[in-house]
Design a protein around this motif. Sequence first.
Motif, short mmCIF file in Angstrom:
data_model
loop_
_atom_site.label_atom_id
_atom_site.label_comp_id
_atom_site.label_asym_id
_atom_site.label_seq_id
_atom_site.Cartn_x
_atom_site.Cartn_y
_atom_site.Cartn_z
N LEU A 284 0.83 -1.20 0.00
CA LEU A 284 0.00 0.00 0.00
C LEU A 284 0.86 1.25 0.00
CD1 LEU A 284 -3.05 -0.18 0.10
CD2 LEU A 284 -2.96 0.55 2.48
N LEU A 285 1.92 1.23 0.83
CA LEU A 285 2.82 2.38 0.90
C LEU A 285 3.52 2.60 -0.43
CD1 LEU A 285 4.65 2.46 4.33
CD2 LEU A 285 2.78 3.85 3.51
N LEU A 286 4.00 1.49 -1.02
CA LEU A 286 4.67 1.59 -2.32
C LEU A 286 3.73 2.17 -3.36
CD1 LEU A 286 6.86 -1.60 -2.84
CD2 LEU A 286 7.58 0.75 -2.54
N PHE A 287 2.48 1.68 -3.34
CA PHE A 287 1.48 2.17 -4.29
C PHE A 287 1.27 3.67 -4.13
CE2 PHE A 287 -2.99 3.43 -4.49
CZ PHE A 287 -3.21 3.33 -5.85
N LEU A 288 1.10 4.09 -2.86
CA LEU A 288 0.87 5.52 -2.62
C LEU A 288 2.06 6.35 -3.09
CD1 LEU A 288 -0.74 6.31 0.82
CD2 LEU A 288 -1.37 7.12 -1.44
N TRP A 289 3.24 5.86 -2.79
CA TRP A 289 4.48 6.53 -3.19
C TRP A 289 4.49 6.71 -4.70
CZ3 TRP A 289 9.82 4.24 -1.27
CH2 TRP A 289 10.87 5.00 -1.81
N GLU A 290 4.24 5.60 -5.41
CA GLU A 290 4.27 5.65 -6.88
C GLU A 290 3.19 6.59 -7.41
OE1 GLU A 290 6.25 3.29 -8.76
OE2 GLU A 290 5.65 4.26 -10.63
N MET A 291 1.97 6.44 -6.86
CA MET A 291 0.84 7.26 -7.33
C MET A 291 1.15 8.74 -7.15
SD MET A 291 -1.71 5.97 -8.72
CE MET A 291 -2.96 7.23 -8.71
N LEU A 292 1.56 9.10 -5.93
CA LEU A 292 1.74 10.52 -5.63
C LEU A 292 2.89 11.11 -6.41
CD1 LEU A 292 1.09 10.51 -1.78
CD2 LEU A 292 -0.44 11.21 -3.61
N THR A 293 4.01 10.38 -6.51
CA THR A 293 5.16 10.96 -7.20
C THR A 293 4.89 11.08 -8.70
OG1 THR A 293 6.10 8.74 -7.16
CG2 THR A 293 7.02 10.33 -5.63
N GLN B 151 11.99 14.53 -9.62
CA GLN B 151 12.69 13.29 -9.30
C GLN B 151 13.78 13.50 -8.26
OE1 GLN B 151 13.84 11.78 -13.04
NE2 GLN B 151 11.74 11.26 -13.55
N VAL B 152 14.31 14.72 -8.21
CA VAL B 152 15.37 14.99 -7.24
C VAL B 152 14.83 14.84 -5.83
CG1 VAL B 152 16.96 16.71 -6.41
CG2 VAL B 152 16.47 16.55 -8.83
N LEU B 153 13.60 15.26 -5.63
CA LEU B 153 13.02 15.20 -4.30
C LEU B 153 12.72 13.75 -3.92
CD1 LEU B 153 12.09 16.96 -1.98
CD2 LEU B 153 9.83 17.02 -2.98
N LEU B 154 12.01 13.05 -4.77
CA LEU B 154 11.65 11.66 -4.45
C LEU B 154 11.30 10.94 -5.74
CD1 LEU B 154 11.19 9.93 -1.89
CD2 LEU B 154 8.79 10.44 -2.10
N PRO B 155 12.16 10.03 -6.21
CA PRO B 155 11.83 9.29 -7.42
C PRO B 155 10.79 8.22 -7.11
CG PRO B 155 13.93 8.55 -6.55
CD PRO B 155 13.45 9.65 -5.65
N PRO B 156 9.91 7.89 -8.06
CA PRO B 156 8.94 6.82 -7.82
C PRO B 156 9.65 5.47 -7.71
CG PRO B 156 8.84 7.55 -10.09
CD PRO B 156 9.74 8.50 -9.38
N PRO B 157 9.07 4.52 -6.99
CA PRO B 157 9.71 3.21 -6.78
C PRO B 157 10.04 2.51 -8.09
CG PRO B 157 7.72 3.39 -5.46
CD PRO B 157 7.80 4.62 -6.28
N SER B 158 9.18 2.72 -9.12
CA SER B 158 9.45 2.03 -10.38
C SER B 158 10.79 2.49 -10.95
CB SER B 158 8.33 2.31 -11.37
OG SER B 158 8.18 3.69 -11.56
N MET B 159 11.08 3.79 -10.78
CA MET B 159 12.34 4.30 -11.29
C MET B 159 13.52 3.74 -10.50
SD MET B 159 12.68 8.27 -12.15
CE MET B 159 14.31 8.81 -11.80
N ILE B 160 13.32 3.58 -9.20
CA ILE B 160 14.39 2.99 -8.38
C ILE B 160 14.64 1.56 -8.82
CG2 ILE B 160 15.05 2.36 -6.05
CD1 ILE B 160 13.23 4.66 -5.10
N TRP C 227 18.95 5.97 -4.21
CA TRP C 227 17.90 5.15 -3.61
C TRP C 227 18.16 3.67 -3.84
CZ3 TRP C 227 14.24 6.02 -0.12
CH2 TRP C 227 13.90 7.34 0.14
N ALA C 228 18.70 3.34 -5.03
CA ALA C 228 19.02 1.94 -5.30
C ALA C 228 20.06 1.44 -4.30
CB ALA C 228 19.53 1.79 -6.73
N SER C 229 21.09 2.27 -4.05
CA SER C 229 22.12 1.89 -3.08
C SER C 229 21.53 1.71 -1.69
CB SER C 229 23.20 2.98 -3.01
OG SER C 229 24.20 2.72 -3.94
N ILE C 230 20.64 2.64 -1.33
CA ILE C 230 20.03 2.55 -0.01
C ILE C 230 19.19 1.28 0.10
CG2 ILE C 230 18.28 3.60 1.48
CD1 ILE C 230 19.44 6.30 0.58
#
Lengths: 371, 293
Positions: free
Chosen positions: A132-141, A148-157, A337-340
């Motif tokens: 659910l969190l991942l979905f929200l993250w993706e949807m909102l971003t 993207q500098v602020l917060l890239p969507p999970p799909s991009m990561i 983000w990938a490294s993290i």
Amino acid sequence: MKIAGYSYQIFITCFLIQIFFSRDWMMLSIRTSLFAIIPVIASLIVLYRGETIKHISGKVIISLMITSGFFATLGSVHENSKNISWGIWIYVLSLLILAWQVMGYWSKIDTTYNKKIAITINLLVPVMFGGLLLFLWEMLTVGFQVPQVLLPPPSMIGVAIMNSLEMLWADFQQTFLKAVFAGFFFGCFLGFSVAILVEKVPFLQRGLLPLGNLASALPIVGVAPIMVMWFGFDWHSKAAVVILMTFFPMLVNTLTGLRSTERMELDMMHSYAANYWQMLFKVRLPNALPFIFNALKINSTLALIGAIVAEFFGTPIVGMGFRISTEIGRMNVDVVWASIAVAALSGSFFYALLALIERQITGWHPSFRAS
Amino acid sequence: MINRILNSSFFSILTVLIFLTVFWYGASVHLNSDVLIDKYERKKVEWDFSKLVNDSWSMKRPIMPAPHQIFFDMKKSIFDQKITSKRSLVYHSWVTISSTLVGFAMGSFLGILLAVGIVHVPTLNKSVLPWIIASQTIPILALAPMIIVVLGAFGITGLLPKAIISAYLCFFPIAIGMVKGLRSPDLMHLDLMKTYNATKTQIFWKLRRPASVPFLFASFKVSIAISLVGAIVGELPAGARAGLGARLLTGSYYGQTVQIWSALLVASLLAGMLVFLMTFLESSVKKRMGSEI
């Protein structure tokens, strides 16, 4: 049950509102509209045939049907995020309420009697929440076009991870397999041995225990620049930081563990004419195992933190900490983000591995039997 | 009498500390000797052991400074400078401490709030609590440079980004400790409250909250220490203008070992002070609550 009913009604109302006034997001493709309608059918089923969700199979079906709504909104937002209408946000919001409700059903299942179900549920609900969190993250971003500098969507990561697997693996080798492992094992071994030596001398014990406790509150990571000066840029300096960070928790915990043996048990061993080593290996060390594992688990996290932070102070051109600090300078946030993500995954696997070994070795201990 | 002194923990700690100091002086000679001997031989200076010892304890950029060098550097940068000067460690400490405390306050508030939610909402308990526990196993500190740089790119600099790092570092232990604490009342006590027909709010304020205080302070002591670490690490990226972390970084850039060590020692003193403050707070709160400790 009452509030449960409302969440379905809310969802259907919101669905109707957006289909009349702002439906263009649904009409992008047949698939999207189909996927968007399935949760409505699910809500209608629950509203008119309430007993469906009483059985596990019904719960699974309803949950899956509601999941399709997430795919619908994701697909729509990815296809056309430029001129998206407000309808989709109403849909998402009411869908979230619905999903929360469904998670409530799952978490309310009585798990006292069946251990297998308990384990499944205890895994399932957090996974749902994470999704659910991942979905929200993706949807909102994607939907609000967050920079993207602020917060890239999970799909991009995810894409970044896939594209730079080789680099991430090299970083992982440098930081984890070399610095963390070497430092962790040496530091823990050192702490353990010093604890056993010190334990024979009560005088040293009284002197070292408070200092060790104090040391665990100190910002030991700060020695990183000194270690980099002493041992050079390569992984040796990071391992040194890790040794220093892991030493004190191990020392303090082993000492506490060795002292945790009760007088009675020692007296009994004494009556068997056991010598020091027999007492140590047959009674005191087994009794200290939970404490030792506790230290190992604490240290697994500390070791990773130590190695990564030490890499901020200077490193060859490889390593997780190096990657994070340089790629952020070039604003390649997705690689950071990938490294993290790699760091987080390896950290939790390391911890889980230790917890598993602990369960295997100290399963007999009262602290485990109780829970 | 002598036996009692010998057996007191104060005496033991003192002995260990004295031993450590002696060891430190020895290590300083040993580690610095290579460079010094090299220098002597290049300049063809006559040297003996006492000269070597003297020189290795008074090098300008030693590999391992002697304790008194650090002590004098600390004295110089704490007492001989104006507090507002950028060379004063008091100034840098204040920068670090302020973001530590702000972050600690933010993290505690959020942690407690979440714990209250977890204890009262079963869905939250099942879904969020496992993630909080799992998050303890990941190196969250790795996020620090990103938060600093990204917030900096949007014009947010100074205290707030560092405080955010501190906040999320201490958020998790406090949430976990508070959940444990709020759940610590016995079933018997909860049942008793039920026989009084107490509402959930009453149970919370009259039973759960007092029962959670010892757990809360245990988490506070852990969190304030890692909050300080978070603030220091947060000062490393983005140019590092002020704060103890900045002192560490500039020290490592310019090879000023004495400066690194004195910043490190001040940071340790601060950590000790903060934990002591928490212990003091704990004992006074417990006394007011009528605890036997």
